[in-house]
Design a protein around this motif. Structure first.
Motif, PDB file in Angstrom:
ATOM      1  N   UNK A  75       0.720  -1.280   0.110  1.00  0.00           N
ATOM      2  CA  UNK A  75       0.226  -0.147  -0.083  1.00  0.00           C
ATOM      3  C   UNK A  75       0.873   1.397   0.019  1.00  0.00           C
ATOM      4  N   UNK A  76       2.078   1.294   0.197  1.00  0.00           N
ATOM      5  CA  UNK A  76       3.013   2.536   0.006  1.00  0.00           C
ATOM      6  C   UNK A  76       3.125   2.720  -1.362  1.00  0.00           C
ATOM      7  N   UNK A  77       3.312   1.688  -2.061  1.00  0.00           N
ATOM      8  CA  UNK A  77       3.432   1.810  -3.346  1.00  0.00           C
ATOM      9  C   UNK A  77       2.062   2.359  -4.140  1.00  0.00           C
ATOM     10  N   UNK A  78       1.106   1.750  -3.580  1.00  0.00           N
ATOM     11  CA  UNK A  78      -0.227   2.103  -4.346  1.00  0.00           C
ATOM     12  C   UNK A  78      -0.477   3.764  -3.610  1.00  0.00           C
ATOM     13  N   UNK A  79       0.015   4.029  -2.628  1.00  0.00           N
ATOM     14  CA  UNK A  79      -0.443   5.194  -2.136  1.00  0.00           C
ATOM     15  C   UNK A  79       0.451   6.055  -2.960  1.00  0.00           C
ATOM     16  N   UNK A  80       1.543   5.825  -3.718  1.00  0.00           N
ATOM     17  CA  UNK A  80       2.445   6.660  -4.514  1.00  0.00           C
ATOM     18  C   UNK A  80       1.585   6.847  -5.951  1.00  0.00           C
ATOM     19  N   UNK A  81       0.883   5.651  -6.194  1.00  0.00           N
ATOM     20  CA  UNK A  81       0.156   5.925  -7.470  1.00  0.00           C
ATOM     21  C   UNK A  81      -1.022   6.989  -7.132  1.00  0.00           C
ATOM     22  N   UNK A  82      -1.753   6.778  -6.136  1.00  0.00           N
ATOM     23  CA  UNK A  82      -2.783   7.628  -5.576  1.00  0.00           C
ATOM     24  C   UNK A  82      -2.143   9.104  -5.818  1.00  0.00           C
ATOM     25  N   UNK A 118       3.151   2.420 -11.154  1.00  0.00           N
ATOM     26  CA  UNK A 118       3.083   2.403  -9.711  1.00  0.00           C
ATOM     27  C   UNK A 118       1.902   1.413  -9.068  1.00  0.00           C
ATOM     28  N   UNK A 119       0.886   1.600  -9.773  1.00  0.00           N
ATOM     29  CA  UNK A 119      -0.426   0.891  -9.341  1.00  0.00           C
ATOM     30  C   UNK A 119       0.070  -0.801  -9.825  1.00  0.00           C
ATOM     31  N   UNK A 180      -2.832   3.019 -23.297  1.00  0.00           N
ATOM     32  CA  UNK A 180      -3.425   1.801 -23.034  1.00  0.00           C
ATOM     33  C   UNK A 180      -2.641   0.738 -22.831  1.00  0.00           C
ATOM     34  N   UNK A 181      -1.383   0.840 -23.049  1.00  0.00           N
ATOM     35  CA  UNK A 181      -0.650  -0.101 -22.466  1.00  0.00           C
ATOM     36  C   UNK A 181      -0.471  -0.345 -21.091  1.00  0.00           C
ATOM     37  N   UNK A 182      -0.299   0.999 -20.323  1.00  0.00           N
ATOM     38  CA  UNK A 182      -0.502   0.910 -18.809  1.00  0.00           C
ATOM     39  C   UNK A 182      -1.797   0.334 -18.482  1.00  0.00           C
ATOM     40  N   UNK A 183      -2.825   0.707 -19.248  1.00  0.00           N
ATOM     41  CA  UNK A 183      -4.026   0.067 -18.695  1.00  0.00           C
ATOM     42  C   UNK A 183      -3.892  -1.383 -18.880  1.00  0.00           C
ATOM     43  N   UNK A 184      -3.484  -1.826 -19.774  1.00  0.00           N
ATOM     44  CA  UNK A 184      -3.030  -3.446 -19.951  1.00  0.00           C
ATOM     45  C   UNK A 184      -2.406  -4.096 -18.832  1.00  0.00           C
ATOM     46  N   UNK A 185      -1.201  -3.209 -18.390  1.00  0.00           N
ATOM     47  CA  UNK A 185      -0.656  -3.685 -17.401  1.00  0.00           C
ATOM     48  C   UNK A 185      -1.537  -3.702 -16.190  1.00  0.00           C
ATOM     49  N   UNK A 186      -2.475  -2.611 -15.849  1.00  0.00           N
ATOM     50  CA  UNK A 186      -3.348  -2.879 -14.646  1.00  0.00           C
ATOM     51  C   UNK A 186      -4.197  -3.916 -14.752  1.00  0.00           C
ATOM     52  N   UNK A 187      -4.774  -4.371 -15.876  1.00  0.00           N
ATOM     53  CA  UNK A 187      -5.541  -5.364 -16.058  1.00  0.00           C
ATOM     54  C   UNK A 187      -4.730  -6.799 -15.752  1.00  0.00           C
ATOM     55  N   UNK A 188      -3.680  -6.990 -16.247  1.00  0.00           N
ATOM     56  CA  UNK A 188      -2.772  -8.174 -16.066  1.00  0.00           C
ATOM     57  C   UNK A 188      -2.509  -8.150 -14.253  1.00  0.00           C
ATOM     58  N   UNK A 190      -4.420  -6.849 -11.928  1.00  0.00           N
ATOM     59  CA  UNK A 190      -5.574  -6.915 -11.150  1.00  0.00           C
ATOM     60  C   UNK A 190      -6.021  -8.286 -11.096  1.00  0.00           C
ATOM     61  N   UNK A 191      -5.948  -9.081 -12.405  1.00  0.00           N
ATOM     62  CA  UNK A 191      -6.292 -10.484 -12.546  1.00  0.00           C
ATOM     63  C   UNK A 191      -5.203 -11.348 -11.645  1.00  0.00           C
ATOM     64  N   UNK A 192      -4.017 -11.074 -11.515  1.00  0.00           N
ATOM     65  CA  UNK A 192      -3.021 -11.618 -10.960  1.00  0.00           C
ATOM     66  C   UNK A 192      -3.538 -11.477  -9.465  1.00  0.00           C
ATOM     67  N   UNK A 193      -3.706 -10.270  -9.042  1.00  0.00           N
ATOM     68  CA  UNK A 193      -4.056 -10.423  -7.546  1.00  0.00           C
ATOM     69  C   UNK A 193      -5.228 -10.937  -7.112  1.00  0.00           C
ATOM     70  N   UNK A 194      -6.504 -11.018  -8.053  1.00  0.00           N
ATOM     71  CA  UNK A 194      -7.454 -11.781  -7.798  1.00  0.00           C
ATOM     72  C   UNK A 194      -7.246 -13.076  -7.604  1.00  0.00           C
TER      73      UNK A 194
END
Length: 757
Positions: A75-82, A118-119, A180-188, A190-194
């Motif tokens: 969450x420290x890294x997520x906070x940087x993304x925020x 970062x996210x 959109x490549x950044x969005x693709x990384x987020x999808x990848x 998020x699916x890994x985390x779930x």
């Protein structure tokens, strides 16, 4: 602001304010109020407080000691993304409404782009279950399938058009493709985390993050598509998705902070989560079919259709294989019942459901009686036949919707749901007992089996599945102690841990009281001494004798502080008699020592301290030990007993003859008093055999030059017989019952007052 939101109430207010702001913006947008410039201003202004809120809440999670270290690091890294999001929304608001600039990419665009890496890193750092190499490979494949499906959609909608778009500089083209490549990384990520969740359910914060990213990616794709087809204007429909995604980030950070460090699962999302790879594959084929609709059927249409059908068939085959693997993993191979894994999962699911009025749930724990002799005598095949017959009997009794499982060995569990009453669980348990009494035919042998059952009815909404199973196990143990072949309901009285804590509180809270039973000279009835006997003045159950709690105290170790308390209270009371009653100096005080007390290294120090505190002389104290202490005494035990003797304390063997006393140890140990157990005294008046045994014990004590004391004297004939044998001291109901302190004081005053000249 971070300090302000540390309290739960302030955090709730923060979330509520964000919800109100979002609602106002949504109403403003759908109501069509104001000019387009006003709607854009309201929309852009709403982003800033939402971004500030989820940033502050994320920082709170990152520094909170309530979270696990790995969670805090993620969450420290997520906070940087925020923070990047906050900077992006603030910059966008300023440049859109206070600066006349149309530069692309702008400062806000760069900040939006920084959010993705970062996210991505923060999501991958979220803790998950430790997995084997094969499981990690499967997880990577599932995540890559989701990423590949997302790549096909993004390539079709954005990347392809971006590469062919005119009027863009090389840097603008590169930057536009990077979004959109950044969005693709987020999808990848998020699916890994779930898919990598470490519990039977996906935790609420991760679900909220996933929903937020889904909305954000949808809005980003829409934004890029609009940019390529006429330009994006603020206050349009993609803003609704972005704003909803921002509010979900607020909720995710708040829920993560509120989440317990070791949260229990409340529901299962397994099937929904593992559909992600299949859903991504289907979506990719649908998009491919739409894009290729203008191509000729021969050869492209048939090939694409065949590839899609082939992929769907492989998915269906894999789903059946997964179902078969799941059934094998949760089924007991011998009986066909559920195994411990499935029983545990269903227990956790049951514990997560609310308790409904008029409906009961229960857990039955079943253990076969005399199963081991069958295994040892007739072999494991006979034991397996009994286990299979047990499973068949359980299937005949339990209802549809209930679950029967084998936990291991000869232990079974049954989960009963939606019972009309508590008694219904007892009825089912009784029917199970009856079915399990049926003989099992094995070859030429007829094997008779019974069972004991513990029943735990769920009445505490906070009780976990493990707690329910422990309660049923406690009830099962009570059923076995009560004679086997029966069932018992769990109650708090059976709970060893709860009773131990209650007993220790009783010691600390002066709920115990010492009674005194006089020992007399048999010939005259004169009081020679008193034995201290503990009672528990229970606030609910009333006055309890030692039989109600001493065994528990021995099992749990609570007997050590309890024994010290009894010794101190008895010595204090007896010291008061010596001070206030003339002539009572010769009175002896006897106090029992448990084996666990004798095993304590500080026993001698404890006794010395108590005698010093109370002023009671050691030469008037007798400490009674049981036969288990003298059976096989180690050198340390002998040393402690000799140290007590050197203080002037007498040592007595209590309940002599009930165990397996070794006479040689009576010579080695510093024991000077032998107490004959009441079981030898009963019947000596009219049973010659009992009289002979008791007389032998009396002569044994004389041979060892010990003082012999008889316990449990209830009649004059028993007292006369003991006098004839040569036993001079005794105690029992014939002379005096155990007396509370006030009555004991009155008796001693009367006894010694009559002896004064």
């Amino acid at each position: 602001m971070l300090t302000w939101v540390r309290t739960g109430r302030a955090s709730a207010v923060c979330v509520l304010v964000c919800a109100v702001l979002l609602a106002v913006q949504q109403v403003w947008y759908f109501g069509g109020w104001g000019s387009p410039e006003t709607r854009t201003l309201v929309t852009d202004a709403t982003y800033v407080p939402l971004a500030l809120a989820f940033t502050v809440l994320a920082v709170r999670v990152a520094v909170s000691k309530r979270q696990e270290p790995r969670t805090r690091r993620a969450w420290r890294v997520i906070a940087v993304a925020f923070v990047c999001q906050l900077a992006a929304h603030g910059s966008w608001f300023v440049q859109s409404h206070f600066l006349e600039t149309t530069a692309y990419p702008s400062a806000a665009d760069y900040c939006f782009l920084l959010f993705s890496p970062f996210m991505f890193a923060g999501l991958l750092m979220l803790p998950g279950q430790h997995r084997r190499r094969r499981d990690r490979q499967k997880l990577a494949l599932d995540a890559l399938i989701v990423g590949a499906g997302g790549f096909i959609a993004i390539w079709y909608l954005l990347l392809g058009p971006i590469l062919n778009a005119s009027g863009l500089t090389a840097w603008q083209r590169t930057f536009t493709a990077a979004l959109p490549i950044g969005d693709l990384l987020l999808v990848l990520a998020m699916s890994t985390a779930m898919l990598r969740r470490h519990q039977p359910e996906v935790p609420a914060p991760i679900r909220l993050l996933a929903a937020s990213i889904a909305l954000t990616v949808s809005a980003d794709v829409s934004y890029s598509w609009l940019q390529l087809n006429g330009g994006f204007t603020g206050g349009s429909w993609p803003d609704l998705l972005w704003l909803d995604g921002c509010f979900l980030l607020v909720l995710a950070a708040d829920q993560q902070y509120r989440r317990p460090r070791h949260a229990t699962s409340r529901r299962r999302d397994r099937n929904a989560v593992f559909l992600l790879p299949y859903a991504a594959s289907i979506a990719a084929y649908v998009l491919l079919a739409v894009q290729s609709s203008h191509l000729p059927i021969n050869p492209y249409g048939g090939m694409i259709f065949g590839a899609a059908v082939l992929t769907l068939l492989v998915m269906a085959r894999q789903s059946h294989a997964l179902r078969d693997n799941r059934e094998m993993a949760v089924t007991d191979g011998l009986t066909g019942l559920a195994n411990r894994i499935l029983v545990t999962e269903r227990l956790d699911l049951l514990a997560g459901q609310p308790i409904r009025s008029g409906r009961q749930s229960a857990v039955l724990l079943i253990d076969l009686d005399r199963f081991k002799p069958i295994n040892d005598t007739f072999g494991h095949e006979a034991g397996d036949a009994v286990l299979v017959a047990t499973a068949d009997a359980m299937r005949r009794v339990i209802r549809d919707g209930d679950l029967a499982g084998r936990l291991g060995g000869d232990e079974f569990a049954v989960l009963l749901l939606n019972l009309p009453t508590r008694q219904a669980a007892g009825s089912i348990a009784a029917r199970l007992l009856e079915e399990l009494r049926m003989p099992v035919v094995f070859g030429e042998h007829v094997l008779m089996v019974e069972a004991s059952i513990g029943v735990a009815v769920r009445d505490d909404p906070d009780a976990s599945g493990e707690t329910l199973l422990q309660q049923a196990d406690t009830a099962l143990y009570a059923a076995k102690r009560a004679g086997r072949g029966r069932f018992e309901f769990y109650s708090d009285v059976m709970d060893t841990k709860a009773r131990e804590a209650e007993l220790r509180r009783a010691v600390a809270g002066d709920e115990l009281v010492v009674f005194f039973q006089p020992a007399v000279t048999l010939a005259t009835g004169a009081v020679r001494g008193v034995e201290a006997l503990v009672r528990w003045n229970h606030p609910v159950r009333g006055l309890l004798g030692p039989g109600e709690f001493i065994e528990l105290a021995e099992e749990t170790g609570a007997v050590v502080p309890l024994g010290a308390w009894v010794l101190r209270a008895a010595c204090r009371e007896a010291a008061g008699w010596r001070t206030g009653i003339p002539g009572s100096d010769a009175l002896r005080l006897a106090v029992n020592l448990s084996p666990k007390q004798v095993a304590q290294a500080d026993l001698v120090t404890t006794v010395e301290t108590i005698l010093a505190e109370t002023g009671f002389p050691p030469d008037r104290l007798t400490l009674e030990i049981t036969e288990s202490v003298i059976l096989q005494p180690d050198p340390l035990t002998i040393g402690r007993l000799e140290a007590l003797r050197d203080l002037g304390i007498q040592l007595a063997v209590d309940d002599f003859g009930t165990g397996y006393s070794a006479l040689s140890y009576l010579r080695r140990l510093p024991v000077t008093v032998l107490k004959i157990d009441r079981s030898f005294v009963t019947g000596i008046a009219d049973d010659p055999e009992a009289r002979s045994v008791c007389e032998a014990v009396v002569h044994l004590g004389e041979a060892f030059k010990m003082t012999v004391v008889a316990e449990g004297i209830e009649t004059a004939e028993q007292a006369t017989a003991l006098i004839d044998m040569g036993c001079g001291i005794g105690q029992g109901f014939f002379f005096h019952r155990p007396l509370p302190p006030a009555d004991a004081t009155a008796l001693i005053r009367d006894q010694f007052a009559s002896r004064l000249p």
